[in-house]
Design a protein around this motif. Structure first.
Motif, PDB file in Angstrom:
ATOM      1  N   GLY A 171      61.766  54.508 138.427  1.00  8.20           N
ATOM      2  CA  GLY A 171      62.461  53.720 139.434  1.00  8.20           C
ATOM      3  C   GLY A 171      62.029  52.275 139.407  1.00  8.20           C
ATOM      4  N   LEU A 172      62.242  51.600 140.514  1.00 10.02           N
ATOM      5  CA  LEU A 172      61.879  50.195 140.663  1.00 10.02           C
ATOM      6  C   LEU A 172      60.935  50.053 141.844  1.00 10.02           C
TER       7      LEU A 172
ATOM      8  N   LEU B  60      59.096  45.591 139.509  1.00  6.97           N
ATOM      9  CA  LEU B  60      58.684  46.095 138.215  1.00  6.97           C
ATOM     10  C   LEU B  60      59.206  47.505 138.006  1.00  6.97           C
ATOM     11  N   PRO B  61      59.492  47.862 136.749  1.00 10.47           N
ATOM     12  CA  PRO B  61      59.931  49.234 136.470  1.00 10.47           C
ATOM     13  C   PRO B  61      58.758  50.192 136.644  1.00 10.47           C
ATOM     14  N   TRP B  62      59.062  51.410 137.052  1.00 13.12           N
ATOM     15  CA  TRP B  62      58.024  52.400 137.317  1.00 13.12           C
ATOM     16  C   TRP B  62      58.351  53.685 136.576  1.00 13.12           C
ATOM     17  N   VAL B  63      57.372  54.226 135.861  1.00 12.78           N
ATOM     18  CA  VAL B  63      57.501  55.537 135.220  1.00 12.78           C
ATOM     19  C   VAL B  63      56.185  56.265 135.452  1.00 12.78           C
ATOM     20  N   SER B  64      56.265  57.509 135.872  1.00 10.35           N
ATOM     21  CA  SER B  64      55.067  58.301 136.147  1.00 10.35           C
ATOM     22  C   SER B  64      55.303  59.722 135.635  1.00 10.35           C
ATOM     23  N   PHE B  65      54.292  60.277 134.984  1.00  6.52           N
ATOM     24  CA  PHE B  65      54.358  61.644 134.497  1.00  6.52           C
ATOM     25  C   PHE B  65      53.098  62.375 134.963  1.00  6.52           C
ATOM     26  N   GLN B  66      53.275  63.544 135.553  1.00  7.64           N
ATOM     27  CA  GLN B  66      52.146  64.307 136.068  1.00  7.64           C
ATOM     28  C   GLN B  66      52.209  65.749 135.568  1.00  7.64           C
ATOM     29  N   LEU B  67      51.045  66.266 135.230  1.00  8.36           N
ATOM     30  CA  LEU B  67      50.858  67.677 134.924  1.00  8.36           C
ATOM     31  C   LEU B  67      49.831  68.205 135.900  1.00  8.36           C
TER      32      LEU B  67
END
Length: 168
Positions: free
Chosen positions: A142-143, A157-164
């Protein structure tokens, strides 16, 4: 091998409190259902901030500073009915969502570097699944707006998140 969410389905609002441990950014998350499609999420943990200092390669210092953070989200799940119609599970809130997100990174330091406080807020779209009853995957993008920036320097700013992680 085809991955499918767990077999038992939550077909009506059950006021779940879901607890998770995250592995990539070590932390603890609690998600509380507010109604069938809405939930509130609180996530507390440590974010690995990578740094590189110095000029030439032989004098460069690199490492990780573990920045403590708190992340709060209000989520609206957009596809629970469609998943149920297809016979898929929504247990542990397996579904797609849009969220209003507020994250605060606290200042931290090690022997070689420090990080400043950072507060960001914005909107994200996410996909969350729980496989084999406990294996948790979450991807968000998202933003976000930097709330610490001076008024003339504020930016999105652009936002990218990955969770395990592991779901209790």
């Amino acid at each position: 091998m085809l991955l499918t969410a767990q077999n038992n389905s939550k077909s009506s609002f059950s006021n779940e409190t879901i607890k998770r441990i995250h592995l990539l950014s070590p932390g603890f998350e609690i998600e509380q259902d507010l109604n069938k499609n809405l939930s509130f999420v609180g996530n507390f943990g440590f974010f690995p901030a990578f740094y590189s200092q110095g000029g030439s390669l032989n004098k460069r210092r690199e490492g990780i500073v573990w920045a403590p953070f708190i992340d709060l989200q209000g989520r609206y799940y957009t596809n629970f009915n469609r998943r149920l119609d297809k016979g898929k599970s929504i247990e542990n809130n397996s579904g797609n969502f849009i969220a209003l997100k507020l994250t605060n990174y606290f200042p931290s330091e090690n022997d070689e570097a420090t990080t400043d406080a950072l507060t960001i807020a914005g909107f994200v779209y996410g996909i969350q699944r729980t496989y084999w009853d406990h294996f948790h995957i979450n991807l968000e993008s998202g933003l976000m707006a930097d709330l610490n920036a001076a008024q003339n320097d504020s930016f999105v700013l652009p936002w990218v998140s990955f969770q395990l992680g592991y779901t209790f």
